[in-house]
Design a protein around this motif. Structure first.
Motif, mmCIF file in Angstrom:
data_model
loop_
_atom_site.group_PDB
_atom_site.id
_atom_site.type_symbol
_atom_site.label_atom_id
_atom_site.label_comp_id
_atom_site.label_asym_id
_atom_site.label_seq_id
_atom_site.Cartn_x
_atom_site.Cartn_y
_atom_site.Cartn_z
ATOM 1 N N ASP A 35 -20.375 -41.206 62.168
ATOM 2 C CA ASP A 35 -21.356 -40.115 62.094
ATOM 3 C C ASP A 35 -21.032 -39.059 61.046
ATOM 4 O OD1 ASP A 35 -19.137 -39.182 63.313
ATOM 5 O OD2 ASP A 35 -20.121 -38.316 65.060
ATOM 6 N N LYS A 36 -20.130 -39.404 60.127
ATOM 7 C CA LYS A 36 -19.789 -38.435 59.078
ATOM 8 C C LYS A 36 -19.769 -39.130 57.728
ATOM 9 C CE LYS A 36 -15.927 -36.886 61.415
ATOM 10 N NZ LYS A 36 -14.617 -36.262 61.499
ATOM 11 N N PRO A 37 -20.180 -38.431 56.673
ATOM 12 C CA PRO A 37 -20.054 -39.046 55.347
ATOM 13 C C PRO A 37 -18.585 -39.135 54.932
ATOM 14 C CG PRO A 37 -20.891 -36.807 55.145
ATOM 15 C CD PRO A 37 -20.791 -37.092 56.619
ATOM 16 N N ALA A 38 -18.279 -40.129 54.112
ATOM 17 C CA ALA A 38 -16.890 -40.370 53.699
ATOM 18 C C ALA A 38 -16.235 -39.102 53.149
ATOM 19 C CB ALA A 38 -16.857 -41.488 52.653
ATOM 20 N N ILE A 39 -16.968 -38.331 52.359
ATOM 21 C CA ILE A 39 -16.369 -37.139 51.725
ATOM 22 C C ILE A 39 -15.864 -36.137 52.762
ATOM 23 C CG2 ILE A 39 -18.584 -35.909 51.510
ATOM 24 C CD1 ILE A 39 -15.841 -35.830 48.837
ATOM 25 N N GLN A 40 -16.511 -36.099 53.929
ATOM 26 C CA GLN A 40 -16.058 -35.152 54.964
ATOM 27 C C GLN A 40 -14.679 -35.542 55.502
ATOM 28 O OE1 GLN A 40 -18.995 -34.002 57.932
ATOM 29 N NE2 GLN A 40 -17.383 -33.266 59.283
ATOM 30 N N TYR A 41 -14.457 -36.845 55.657
ATOM 31 C CA TYR A 41 -13.124 -37.291 56.091
ATOM 32 C C TYR A 41 -12.069 -36.873 55.066
ATOM 33 C CZ TYR A 41 -15.262 -40.381 59.616
ATOM 34 O OH TYR A 41 -15.956 -40.878 60.682
ATOM 35 N N ILE A 42 -12.443 -36.997 53.777
ATOM 36 C CA ILE A 42 -11.481 -36.672 52.708
ATOM 37 C C ILE A 42 -11.136 -35.177 52.748
ATOM 38 C CG2 ILE A 42 -11.077 -36.747 50.196
ATOM 39 C CD1 ILE A 42 -11.722 -39.509 51.246
ATOM 40 N N VAL A 43 -12.174 -34.343 52.878
ATOM 41 C CA VAL A 43 -11.940 -32.895 52.918
ATOM 42 C C VAL A 43 -11.133 -32.542 54.175
ATOM 43 C CG1 VAL A 43 -13.089 -30.645 53.184
ATOM 44 C CG2 VAL A 43 -13.904 -32.268 51.463
ATOM 45 N N GLU A 44 -11.466 -33.169 55.301
ATOM 46 C CA GLU A 44 -10.709 -32.902 56.537
ATOM 47 C C GLU A 44 -9.239 -33.288 56.372
ATOM 48 O OE1 GLU A 44 -14.409 -33.328 59.742
ATOM 49 O OE2 GLU A 44 -13.010 -34.994 59.517
ATOM 50 N N GLU A 45 -9.012 -34.399 55.678
ATOM 51 C CA GLU A 45 -7.622 -34.816 55.456
ATOM 52 C C GLU A 45 -6.886 -33.764 54.616
ATOM 53 O OE1 GLU A 45 -6.841 -38.689 53.606
ATOM 54 O OE2 GLU A 45 -4.948 -37.878 52.870
ATOM 55 N N ALA A 46 -7.550 -33.276 53.575
ATOM 56 C CA ALA A 46 -6.926 -32.266 52.716
ATOM 57 C C ALA A 46 -6.603 -31.010 53.538
ATOM 58 C CB ALA A 46 -7.852 -31.928 51.547
ATOM 59 N N VAL A 47 -7.564 -30.562 54.331
ATOM 60 C CA VAL A 47 -7.367 -29.338 55.117
ATOM 61 C C VAL A 47 -6.230 -29.538 56.128
ATOM 62 C CG1 VAL A 47 -8.477 -27.819 56.820
ATOM 63 C CG2 VAL A 47 -9.738 -28.527 54.764
ATOM 64 N N ALA A 48 -6.215 -30.711 56.769
ATOM 65 C CA ALA A 48 -5.161 -30.997 57.758
ATOM 66 C C ALA A 48 -3.790 -31.095 57.088
ATOM 67 C CB ALA A 48 -5.476 -32.298 58.497
ATOM 68 N N SER A 49 -3.780 -31.197 55.767
ATOM 69 C CA SER A 49 -2.517 -31.301 55.017
ATOM 70 C C SER A 49 -2.091 -29.948 54.447
ATOM 71 C CB SER A 49 -2.671 -32.316 53.879
ATOM 72 O OG SER A 49 -3.101 -33.555 54.386
ATOM 73 N N GLY A 50 -2.812 -28.886 54.810
ATOM 74 C CA GLY A 50 -2.429 -27.544 54.359
ATOM 75 C C GLY A 50 -3.129 -27.078 53.097
ATOM 76 N N ILE A 51 -4.099 -27.860 52.620
ATOM 77 C CA ILE A 51 -4.838 -27.484 51.404
ATOM 78 C C ILE A 51 -5.892 -26.422 51.772
ATOM 79 C CG2 ILE A 51 -6.447 -28.346 49.624
ATOM 80 C CD1 ILE A 51 -3.700 -29.688 49.308
ATOM 81 N N THR A 52 -5.968 -25.385 50.954
ATOM 82 C CA THR A 52 -6.962 -24.337 51.244
ATOM 83 C C THR A 52 -8.016 -24.198 50.142
ATOM 84 O OG1 THR A 52 -5.439 -22.722 50.271
ATOM 85 C CG2 THR A 52 -5.414 -22.939 52.678
ATOM 86 N N GLU A 53 -7.714 -24.709 48.957
ATOM 87 C CA GLU A 53 -8.647 -24.609 47.819
ATOM 88 C C GLU A 53 -8.967 -26.020 47.352
ATOM 89 O OE1 GLU A 53 -9.369 -21.505 46.167
ATOM 90 O OE2 GLU A 53 -8.323 -20.580 47.851
#
Ligand code: UTP
Length: 168
Positions: A35-53
């Motif tokens: 139920d999510k586009p692929a790009i959302q998983y990618i952004v979530e992965e970045a955020v969960a890794s401490g990325i803020t920008e």
């Protein structure tokens, strides 16, 4: 200068010729996985890794990517009127996950050229690159593992995976 990785670049300006015709009019990064586009998983992965920008490299056919991370006032209002608070919270949270900005790669000149479009965003800081079409799920996000390795050794790190031999 801190060696903590806070920035990520997501090149997503490719033409997606391997997933035609699905990617003819719709960015392949918007193809849904459940139920999510692929790009959302990618952004979530970045955020969960401490990325803020986050900088997403797009092109003229990829404005859906920008819309996905933008507010949608009419939709939000409809959800609230219908008492669908959970759905409302979810789509608003999506717009607040990180500071996400976009730049267009004006000509499709390849991955290296796309990453070079992030030059001024990155400045002199360490940054992660995540591909807009490469979803990898893991208990510890792969980007976090790579960032930890960078922070420990201070050297560039690449994640790879074993592939079976390519057959045409
Ligand atoms: P790929 O080769 O996997 O993606 O590039 P592509 O070019 O979209 O796909 P095919 O080969 O035609 O099917 C790796 C990453 O680099 C981005 C792509 O969006 C993908 O995330 N890319 C590629 C750019 O941003 N710009 C380019 O000019 C080329």
């Amino acid at each position: 200068m801190s060696n903590q990785v806070r920035k990520a670049v997501i090149p997503a300006a490719g033409l997606g010729t391997r997933v035609l015709p699905a990617s003819k009019a719709m960015p392949k990064e918007m193809l849904p996985i459940v139920d999510k586009p692929a790009i959302q998983y990618i952004v979530e992965e970045a955020v969960a890794s401490g990325i803020t920008e986050i900088l997403i490299i797009t092109n003229r056919g990829k404005s859906d990517l920008e819309n996905h991370f933008d507010r949608a006032p009419e939709l939000e209002e409809r959800l609230l009127q219908a008492g669908r608070q959970d759905a409302y919270d979810e789509i608003v949270a999506l717009t607040r996950m990180a500071n996400i900005c976009f730049v267009r790669q004006k000509e499709t000149k390849g991955l290296g050229h796309a990453v070079n479009c992030a030059r001024s965003f990155v400045g002199n800081e360490p940054f992660a690159i995540l591909f807009g079409d490469d979803v990898i799920l893991g208990e510890t996000p792969v980007t976090a593992q790579l960032c930890q390795a960078y922070e420990k050794y201070g050297l560039g790190v690449v994640g790879t995976k074993e592939m079976s031999p390519w057959k045409r």
